[in-house]
Design a protein around this motif. Sequence first.
Motif, PDB file in Angstrom:
ATOM      1  N   HIS A   1       7.521   3.284  -2.250  1.00  0.00           N
ATOM      2  CA  HIS A   1       6.148   3.609  -1.874  1.00  0.00           C
ATOM      3  C   HIS A   1       5.580   4.620  -2.858  1.00  0.00           C
ATOM      4  O   HIS A   1       6.211   5.632  -3.142  1.00  0.00           O
ATOM      5  CB  HIS A   1       6.076   4.199  -0.462  1.00  0.00           C
ATOM      6  CG  HIS A   1       4.669   4.460  -0.040  1.00  0.00           C
ATOM      7  ND1 HIS A   1       4.132   5.716  -0.007  1.00  0.00           N
ATOM      8  CD2 HIS A   1       3.679   3.614   0.335  1.00  0.00           C
ATOM      9  CE1 HIS A   1       2.872   5.638   0.392  1.00  0.00           C
ATOM     10  NE2 HIS A   1       2.571   4.374   0.607  1.00  0.00           N
TER      11      HIS A   1
ATOM     12  N   SER B   1      -0.749  -3.436  -0.972  1.00  0.00           N
ATOM     13  CA  SER B   1      -1.464  -2.246  -0.514  1.00  0.00           C
ATOM     14  C   SER B   1      -0.774  -1.655   0.713  1.00  0.00           C
ATOM     15  O   SER B   1      -0.252  -2.376   1.563  1.00  0.00           O
ATOM     16  CB  SER B   1      -2.903  -2.617  -0.143  1.00  0.00           C
ATOM     17  OG  SER B   1      -3.548  -1.504   0.464  1.00  0.00           O
ATOM     18  N   ASP B   2      -0.805  -0.331   0.814  1.00  0.00           N
ATOM     19  CA  ASP B   2      -0.300   0.313   2.025  1.00  0.00           C
ATOM     20  C   ASP B   2      -1.424   0.522   3.034  1.00  0.00           C
ATOM     21  O   ASP B   2      -1.211   1.075   4.105  1.00  0.00           O
ATOM     22  CB  ASP B   2       0.402   1.629   1.702  1.00  0.00           C
ATOM     23  CG  ASP B   2      -0.535   2.738   1.232  1.00  0.00           C
ATOM     24  OD1 ASP B   2      -1.759   2.517   1.122  1.00  0.00           O
ATOM     25  OD2 ASP B   2      -0.028   3.846   0.957  1.00  0.00           O
TER      26      ASP B   2
ATOM     27  N   TYR C   1       0.322   2.094  -2.441  1.00  0.00           N
ATOM     28  CA  TYR C   1       0.926   0.769  -2.451  1.00  0.00           C
ATOM     29  C   TYR C   1       2.441   0.843  -2.268  1.00  0.00           C
ATOM     30  O   TYR C   1       3.070   1.860  -2.518  1.00  0.00           O
ATOM     31  CB  TYR C   1       0.585   0.022  -3.743  1.00  0.00           C
ATOM     32  CG  TYR C   1       1.083   0.715  -4.996  1.00  0.00           C
ATOM     33  CD1 TYR C   1       2.281   0.347  -5.583  1.00  0.00           C
ATOM     34  CD2 TYR C   1       0.361   1.744  -5.579  1.00  0.00           C
ATOM     35  CE1 TYR C   1       2.752   0.991  -6.716  1.00  0.00           C
ATOM     36  CE2 TYR C   1       0.819   2.381  -6.708  1.00  0.00           C
ATOM     37  CZ  TYR C   1       2.011   2.007  -7.277  1.00  0.00           C
ATOM     38  OH  TYR C   1       2.478   2.651  -8.389  1.00  0.00           O
ATOM     39  N   TRP C   2       2.970  -0.259  -1.781  1.00  0.00           N
ATOM     40  CA  TRP C   2       4.408  -0.493  -1.698  1.00  0.00           C
ATOM     41  C   TRP C   2       4.783  -1.502  -2.776  1.00  0.00           C
ATOM     42  O   TRP C   2       4.033  -2.447  -3.027  1.00  0.00           O
ATOM     43  CB  TRP C   2       4.801  -1.083  -0.345  1.00  0.00           C
ATOM     44  CG  TRP C   2       4.866  -0.095   0.767  1.00  0.00           C
ATOM     45  CD1 TRP C   2       3.893   0.144   1.695  1.00  0.00           C
ATOM     46  CD2 TRP C   2       5.956   0.765   1.082  1.00  0.00           C
ATOM     47  NE1 TRP C   2       4.320   1.113   2.561  1.00  0.00           N
ATOM     48  CE2 TRP C   2       5.582   1.510   2.221  1.00  0.00           C
ATOM     49  CE3 TRP C   2       7.212   0.985   0.524  1.00  0.00           C
ATOM     50  CZ2 TRP C   2       6.414   2.463   2.798  1.00  0.00           C
ATOM     51  CZ3 TRP C   2       8.046   1.925   1.104  1.00  0.00           C
ATOM     52  CH2 TRP C   2       7.651   2.653   2.222  1.00  0.00           C
TER      53      TRP C   2
ATOM     54  N   GLU D   1       7.401  -4.112  -2.831  1.00  0.00           N
ATOM     55  CA  GLU D   1       8.309  -4.775  -1.898  1.00  0.00           C
ATOM     56  C   GLU D   1       9.236  -5.732  -2.648  1.00  0.00           C
ATOM     57  O   GLU D   1       8.944  -6.135  -3.772  1.00  0.00           O
ATOM     58  CB  GLU D   1       7.514  -5.581  -0.864  1.00  0.00           C
ATOM     59  CG  GLU D   1       6.600  -4.753   0.011  1.00  0.00           C
ATOM     60  CD  GLU D   1       7.318  -4.060   1.148  1.00  0.00           C
ATOM     61  OE1 GLU D   1       8.545  -4.233   1.305  1.00  0.00           O
ATOM     62  OE2 GLU D   1       6.643  -3.341   1.898  1.00  0.00           O
TER      63      GLU D   1
END
Length: 139
Positions: free
Chosen positions: A61, A80-81, A86-87, A89
């Motif tokens: 993150h 987007s977080d 943002y992540w 992933e």
Amino acid sequence: MAQSKVEAALVVRNTQGDTLVSIPMPEGATWCLEWNHSVTGIRVQDCYRHHAGRMVLERSHQPDFAAGLGHVLGRGRQVSDGDGGYWIEDINEPVPGNRYRLRVGSLAVNHRLLHEGRRISLSEQAADQAVTIQLQTDP
């Protein structure tokens, strides 16, 4: 034949070999290393999982694109977080040797482990020192 579970613990040791932290980490368990970026102060997280006896970096993150941060194409996917950050992933990278060295930051950086709602400050125990963070599995 049923596959046996690999027993493990997340262990943090200083350069003298003293154990600073030891947390049982059963198969599938997750944890994060969280810290405040040394320039901007934003909170950053790298999150791991115990998968089949391996320490695997799953996601990261990053609240903005500060110095040294950012998504590398081909290494996970950026989402987007919902809060301006943002992540990254689906990184899913095994950590070589199930361990890495970390120079623990000052209390302003405050490196800390997050696991099951607990925050354990490594900076309170070993600021400005090198430590090894390891997923230690029983043979």
